[in-house]
Design an enzyme around this catalytic site. Structure first.
Site, PDB file in Angstrom:
ATOM      1  N   CYS A  91     -13.315  12.047  -3.077  1.00  0.00           N
ATOM      2  CA  CYS A  91     -13.726  11.676  -4.440  1.00  0.00           C
ATOM      3  C   CYS A  91     -12.812  12.401  -5.429  1.00  0.00           C
ATOM      4  O   CYS A  91     -11.977  13.192  -5.046  1.00  0.00           O
ATOM      5  CB  CYS A  91     -15.163  12.125  -4.680  1.00  0.00           C
ATOM      6  SG  CYS A  91     -16.305  11.492  -3.474  1.00  0.00           S
ATOM      7  N   TRP A  98     -16.166   8.133  -3.824  1.00  0.00           N
ATOM      8  CA  TRP A  98     -15.852   7.309  -2.657  1.00  0.00           C
ATOM      9  C   TRP A  98     -16.974   7.627  -1.683  1.00  0.00           C
ATOM     10  O   TRP A  98     -16.953   8.672  -1.025  1.00  0.00           O
ATOM     11  CB  TRP A  98     -14.490   7.681  -2.096  1.00  0.00           C
ATOM     12  CG  TRP A  98     -14.089   6.856  -0.932  1.00  0.00           C
ATOM     13  CD1 TRP A  98     -14.205   7.175   0.391  1.00  0.00           C
ATOM     14  CD2 TRP A  98     -13.515   5.549  -0.965  1.00  0.00           C
ATOM     15  NE1 TRP A  98     -13.732   6.175   1.170  1.00  0.00           N
ATOM     16  CE2 TRP A  98     -13.313   5.147   0.384  1.00  0.00           C
ATOM     17  CE3 TRP A  98     -13.152   4.685  -1.965  1.00  0.00           C
ATOM     18  CZ2 TRP A  98     -12.763   3.917   0.722  1.00  0.00           C
ATOM     19  CZ3 TRP A  98     -12.599   3.472  -1.624  1.00  0.00           C
ATOM     20  CH2 TRP A  98     -12.415   3.096  -0.310  1.00  0.00           C
ATOM     21  N   ASN A 134     -16.801  17.087  -4.089  1.00  0.00           N
ATOM     22  CA  ASN A 134     -15.982  16.271  -3.192  1.00  0.00           C
ATOM     23  C   ASN A 134     -16.025  16.961  -1.836  1.00  0.00           C
ATOM     24  O   ASN A 134     -15.720  18.136  -1.729  1.00  0.00           O
ATOM     25  CB  ASN A 134     -14.544  16.184  -3.694  1.00  0.00           C
ATOM     26  CG  ASN A 134     -13.658  15.451  -2.685  1.00  0.00           C
ATOM     27  OD1 ASN A 134     -14.134  14.594  -1.949  1.00  0.00           O
ATOM     28  ND2 ASN A 134     -12.395  15.831  -2.609  1.00  0.00           N
ATOM     29  N   GLY A 135     -16.453  16.222  -0.793  1.00  0.00           N
ATOM     30  CA  GLY A 135     -16.493  16.817   0.552  1.00  0.00           C
ATOM     31  C   GLY A 135     -17.702  16.289   1.307  1.00  0.00           C
ATOM     32  O   GLY A 135     -18.316  15.300   0.926  1.00  0.00           O
ATOM     33  N   LYS A 180       3.950  -2.774  11.972  1.00  0.00           N
ATOM     34  CA  LYS A 180       4.314  -1.983  10.792  1.00  0.00           C
ATOM     35  C   LYS A 180       5.732  -2.314  10.334  1.00  0.00           C
ATOM     36  O   LYS A 180       5.997  -2.488   9.142  1.00  0.00           O
ATOM     37  CB  LYS A 180       4.220  -0.488  11.121  1.00  0.00           C
ATOM     38  CG  LYS A 180       2.808   0.047  11.057  1.00  0.00           C
ATOM     39  CD  LYS A 180       2.273   0.047   9.640  1.00  0.00           C
ATOM     40  CE  LYS A 180       0.813   0.398   9.594  1.00  0.00           C
ATOM     41  NZ  LYS A 180      -0.034  -0.587  10.276  1.00  0.00           N
ATOM     42  N   GLU A 209       5.740  -5.794   8.728  1.00  0.00           N
ATOM     43  CA  GLU A 209       5.028  -6.011   7.456  1.00  0.00           C
ATOM     44  C   GLU A 209       5.641  -5.254   6.287  1.00  0.00           C
ATOM     45  O   GLU A 209       5.479  -5.671   5.150  1.00  0.00           O
ATOM     46  CB  GLU A 209       3.543  -5.694   7.594  1.00  0.00           C
ATOM     47  CG  GLU A 209       3.186  -4.261   7.846  1.00  0.00           C
ATOM     48  CD  GLU A 209       1.656  -4.074   7.865  1.00  0.00           C
ATOM     49  OE1 GLU A 209       0.952  -4.739   7.098  1.00  0.00           O
ATOM     50  OE2 GLU A 209       1.196  -3.253   8.661  1.00  0.00           O
ATOM     51  N   HIS A 228       9.670 -10.303  32.875  1.00  0.00           N
ATOM     52  CA  HIS A 228       9.145 -11.683  32.842  1.00  0.00           C
ATOM     53  C   HIS A 228       9.617 -12.426  31.610  1.00  0.00           C
ATOM     54  O   HIS A 228       8.952 -13.342  31.133  1.00  0.00           O
ATOM     55  CB  HIS A 228       7.608 -11.643  32.893  1.00  0.00           C
ATOM     56  CG  HIS A 228       7.097 -10.962  34.120  1.00  0.00           C
ATOM     57  ND1 HIS A 228       7.134 -11.543  35.372  1.00  0.00           N
ATOM     58  CD2 HIS A 228       6.596  -9.717  34.282  1.00  0.00           C
ATOM     59  CE1 HIS A 228       6.644 -10.695  36.256  1.00  0.00           C
ATOM     60  NE2 HIS A 228       6.307  -9.581  35.642  1.00  0.00           N
ATOM     61  N   GLU A 260       1.510  -1.966  17.465  1.00  0.00           N
ATOM     62  CA  GLU A 260       1.315  -1.400  16.119  1.00  0.00           C
ATOM     63  C   GLU A 260       2.649  -1.050  15.472  1.00  0.00           C
ATOM     64  O   GLU A 260       2.879  -1.337  14.302  1.00  0.00           O
ATOM     65  CB  GLU A 260       0.406  -0.170  16.214  1.00  0.00           C
ATOM     66  CG  GLU A 260       0.270   0.653  14.958  1.00  0.00           C
ATOM     67  CD  GLU A 260      -0.328  -0.100  13.770  1.00  0.00           C
ATOM     68  OE1 GLU A 260      -0.847  -1.205  13.962  1.00  0.00           O
ATOM     69  OE2 GLU A 260      -0.238   0.421  12.644  1.00  0.00           O
ATOM     70  N   ARG A 273      -8.551   8.137  -5.651  1.00  0.00           N
ATOM     71  CA  ARG A 273      -9.310   8.933  -4.666  1.00  0.00           C
ATOM     72  C   ARG A 273     -10.683   8.341  -4.403  1.00  0.00           C
ATOM     73  O   ARG A 273     -11.374   8.745  -3.483  1.00  0.00           O
ATOM     74  CB  ARG A 273      -9.478  10.383  -5.154  1.00  0.00           C
ATOM     75  CG  ARG A 273      -8.192  11.159  -5.352  1.00  0.00           C
ATOM     76  CD  ARG A 273      -8.480  12.556  -5.832  1.00  0.00           C
ATOM     77  NE  ARG A 273      -9.288  13.279  -4.871  1.00  0.00           N
ATOM     78  CZ  ARG A 273      -8.779  13.887  -3.801  1.00  0.00           C
ATOM     79  NH1 ARG A 273      -7.494  13.819  -3.564  1.00  0.00           N
ATOM     80  NH2 ARG A 273      -9.546  14.523  -2.943  1.00  0.00           N
ATOM     81  N   LYS A 329      -4.056  -6.010   0.668  1.00  0.00           N
ATOM     82  CA  LYS A 329      -4.673  -4.882   1.375  1.00  0.00           C
ATOM     83  C   LYS A 329      -5.901  -5.339   2.144  1.00  0.00           C
ATOM     84  O   LYS A 329      -6.160  -4.869   3.237  1.00  0.00           O
ATOM     85  CB  LYS A 329      -5.054  -3.773   0.380  1.00  0.00           C
ATOM     86  CG  LYS A 329      -5.672  -2.536   1.033  1.00  0.00           C
ATOM     87  CD  LYS A 329      -4.726  -1.900   2.032  1.00  0.00           C
ATOM     88  CE  LYS A 329      -5.363  -0.791   2.825  1.00  0.00           C
ATOM     89  NZ  LYS A 329      -4.529  -0.370   3.987  1.00  0.00           N
TER      90      LYS A 329
HETATM   91  C1  AGP Z   1      -2.387  -3.199   8.586  1.00  0.00           C
HETATM   92  O1  AGP Z   1      -1.173  -2.480   8.417  1.00  0.00           O
HETATM   93  C2  AGP Z   1      -2.330  -4.567   7.982  1.00  0.00           C
HETATM   94  N1  AGP Z   1      -2.175  -4.411   6.572  1.00  0.00           N
HETATM   95  C3  AGP Z   1      -3.422  -5.515   8.396  1.00  0.00           C
HETATM   96  O2  AGP Z   1      -3.070  -5.925   9.695  1.00  0.00           O
HETATM   97  C4  AGP Z   1      -4.875  -5.006   8.459  1.00  0.00           C
HETATM   98  O3  AGP Z   1      -5.015  -4.095   9.520  1.00  0.00           O
HETATM   99  C5  AGP Z   1      -5.783  -6.215   8.723  1.00  0.00           C
HETATM  100  O4  AGP Z   1      -5.674  -7.101   7.638  1.00  0.00           O
HETATM  101  C6  AGP Z   1      -7.254  -5.822   8.918  1.00  0.00           C
HETATM  102  O5  AGP Z   1      -7.751  -5.237   7.760  1.00  0.00           O
HETATM  103  P1  AGP Z   1      -9.182  -4.503   7.837  1.00  0.00           P
HETATM  104  O6  AGP Z   1      -9.016  -3.348   8.783  1.00  0.00           O
HETATM  105  O7  AGP Z   1      -9.483  -4.072   6.421  1.00  0.00           O
HETATM  106  O8  AGP Z   1     -10.194  -5.483   8.356  1.00  0.00           O
END
Ligand code: AGP
Length: 610
Positions: free
Chosen positions: A2, A74, A98-99, A487, A490, A506, A483, A27, A605
């Site tokens: 927070c 938060w 905050n905590g 990354k 994206e 394969h 992963e 935050r 996001k």
């Molecule tokens: C993660 O780097 C991506 N931005 C994306 O794959 C994300 O993980 C996915 O959209 C799921 O989001 P969520 O965890 O909020 O459900």
């Protein structure tokens, strides 16, 4: 996580508090409030929603006061609402916090027995009532606060004001950040520097167990355990306010990568007991007997959270020996899943608002499964609709590319897997205690892993112009190959693929040539020899190999042209450690390619549409 702000000085504190909270909105922003003193009387204004709602709700009052505190929340305990918003009050005592107070439940019960009335679901309110219970028996507000904090276990950064001493703000820090701003005849306290950087660049960073007493004439700081005054250095901050919001980092993503030790520590705090060899996730409402009778677990998520789900399967099947099935959320609901009675669906979602994940969650419920969500947002749709919730306390994640939310999801899955394994009698107390000891060391191991940053930057400089990248992993680290590739895709827009290393022969091996960098994840594990031979396959075909391995691995240096070594941990926690260099590699390549790291093209996001 927070945001706290406090001010005492000759100016009107109200606009300073509101502006400070706006600078701390990164935050936390699900509810906000301020409290101020006039003629020895304390007032509180709070509301759910963003700070601008609070600002417009008080506009007509034209409030004035030379002293006040503010908070933007938060939520971790209790949904986002006006009654759960800070500041909290007991009599003439007001607190912003905050905590996480680990023992708030017992403290609250004890205070209720003494007649204290609570108006919120928060852990914070306990602190107000504790101080209030001491104020009449103490010589000062600082003395009452010290006595109160002796009962409190957990993390806290607090600001306290009181009608009994209306020219004083008390600030105390323990495991949550708290900084002081030293102005000309005016003093500030805040969770982070951006909150008051507009007014002063002179900053004091409080350390654990330090208390600041702020009055119009100055600030005195002491250590409340040693009961001794402390001499503190005043730092001169040169950052711009925008840089300061990112903690001095260029991007939120980098700040969030480096916040992971704190985020993991906050996520595990108070959730297990080594001596009892027991997990106790307070929001976790599934009983031990229900865990014991579980027949099957489904895990469903999207994107990076789906990678966490894949790793969760390895943890659960290995520790608890329970069959698990993992689905990409957007596939789950259209494949007519067969869900046997006694099944649990684990939904993993940082935002708690991903449309595909919510749809899968609702479908699982319709088919009779119990649903537990691992989520980072209290009050989100997924959390509200689930039968059980395990919150990751990573704090708001601003960068579109998920980092600290991902590693805290894995931390929550580790705790949950131990809980199921214990309920099913698959792990002995001795084994559980060992897993907990490894978990306690994890924040420090992550700190060590982050030291690879410069080595990763060198690798990024060599490979940031490539058009393709291949990531290889095996076992519990195969999803980390996925992963790492996601990354890179994206945030740098380079085409990248993650593959199980055993699958190379394969098909993908046809891709290998001198222009294709291959990153192999080679942690110490029962499949290390296998991955070393996969690396030989790549090298013998002229591929450029980057290896991420465990420190002390003597064979790896000769197998790859670039080697990054990670601290040793148990196999279940290795994905958390091994994701760090891959997130850093994607970050640095993105910066070198001048991409928009925090808001990459075409991405949001939280994907709230199908
Ligand atoms: C993660 O780097 C991506 N931005 C994306 O794959 C994300 O993980 C996915 O959209 C799921 O989001 P969520 O965890 O909020 O459900």
């Amino acid at each position: 996580m927070c945001g706290i702000i406090g001010y005492i000085g000759p100016k009107n504190s109200i606009p300073i508090l509101i502006n400070g909270l706006k600078r701390l909105e990164y935050r936390g922003y699900d509810s906000a409030g301020i409290s101020f003193l006039n003629d020895g009387k304390v007032s509180v204004r709070r509301c759910a929603g963003k700070i601008k709602e609070l600002e417009s709700s008080i506009k007509s009052e034209k409030l004035k006061s030379p002293i006040g505190v503010g908070h933007t929340r938060w939520a971790t305990h209790g949904k986002p609402s006006e009654e759960n918003a800070h500041p909290h009050r007991a009599g003439g005592i007001v607190v912003v916090h905050n905590g996480i107070i680990e023992n708030y439940f017992e403290l609250r019960a004890g205070l209720k027995k003494k007649g204290h009335k609570f108006t919120s679901e928060t852990d914070t309110e306990v602190i107000c009532h504790l101080i209030h219970s001491y104020i009449k028996k103490s010589k000062s507000l600082e003395e009452a606060t010290k006595k109160a904090l002796k009962h409190v276990d957990g993390a806290y950064a607090i600001g306290v004001i009181s009608e009994s001493e209306p020219d004083k703000i008390i600030a105390v820090k323990k495991d949550s950040p708290l900084v002081l701003g030293i102005g000309e005849g005016e003093y500030f306290l805040a969770s982070d520097i951006p909150a008051f950087l507009k007014y002063t660049r002179k900053v004091i960073i409080l350390e654990n167990d330090e208390m600041a007493v702020m009055t119009r004439s100055g600030v005195s700081i002491s250590n409340i355990l040693k009961n001794k005054p402390v001499k503190k250095k005043i730092m001169q901050i040169t950052w711009s306010p925008t840089m300061a919001e990112k903690g001095g980092y260029k991007h939120f993503m980098m700040k969030e990568i480096f916040e992971q030790p704190r985020a993991i520590a906050d996520t595990i705090r108070g959730r297990f007991s080594i001596e009892k060899a027991k997990v106790n996730i307070e929001e976790f409402s599934l009983t031990e007997s229900r865990l014991k009778n579980l027949k099957k677990i489904f895990l469903v998520a999207c994107g990076t959270s789906w990678h966490a789900a894949l790793i969760g399967k390895y943890m659960l099947e290995d520790m608890a020996q329970i069959p698990c099935e993992v689905d990409i959320a957007s596939e789950f609901r259209y494949r007519k899943p067969l869900i046997p009675r006694g099944s649990l669906m684990i939904v993993i979602t940082q935002s708690g608002e991903t449309a595909d994940t919510l749809a899968a969650q609702r479908e699982a419920k319709r088919l009779g499964a119990k649903v537990m969500t691992i989520c980072n947002v209290v009050g989100s749709t997924s959390a509200r609709e689930a039968d059980s919730v395990c919150f990751t306390h990573s704090g708001p994640e601003i960068g579109v590319a998920s980092t600290k939310a991902f590693t805290t999801q894995l931390t929550a899955l580790y705790l949950f897997s131990i809980a199921v394994a214990k309920a099913k009698g698959k792990l002995k107390p001795k084994e559980i205690k060992s897993l907990f000891r490894d978990l306690l060391e994890l924040p420090e191991k992550v700190e060590q892993a982050l030291q690879c940053n410069n080595a990763i930057l060198k690798i990024a400089r060599k490979f940031h112009r490539v058009s393709d990248f291949l990531y290889l992993g095996r076992g519990i680290n195969y999803p980390i190959a996925l992963e790492g590739a996601l990354k890179l895709k994206e945030i740098s827009y380079i085409h990248a693929e993650g593959y199980p290393a055993g699958e190379m022969k394969h098909g993908p091996i046809a891709l290998i040539d001198k222009d294709l960098p291959v990153l192999a994840l080679a942690p110490d594990s029962n499949v290390l020899e296998k991955i070393l031979s996969n690396m030989e396959e790549v090298k013998s075909r002229g591929g450029q190999l980057i290896a991420v391995a465990t420190e002390g691995n003597s064979k790896i240096q000769s197998r790859a042209s670039h080697v990054v070594l990670m601290p040793k941990t148990n196999n279940y926690l290795s994905p958390i450690i091994f994701s760090i260099p891959l997130h850093l590699l994607a970050y640095h390549i993105s910066v070198l390619r001048k991409c928009n790291v925090d808001q990459p093209r075409n991405l949001a996001k939280s994907v709230t549409v199908e």
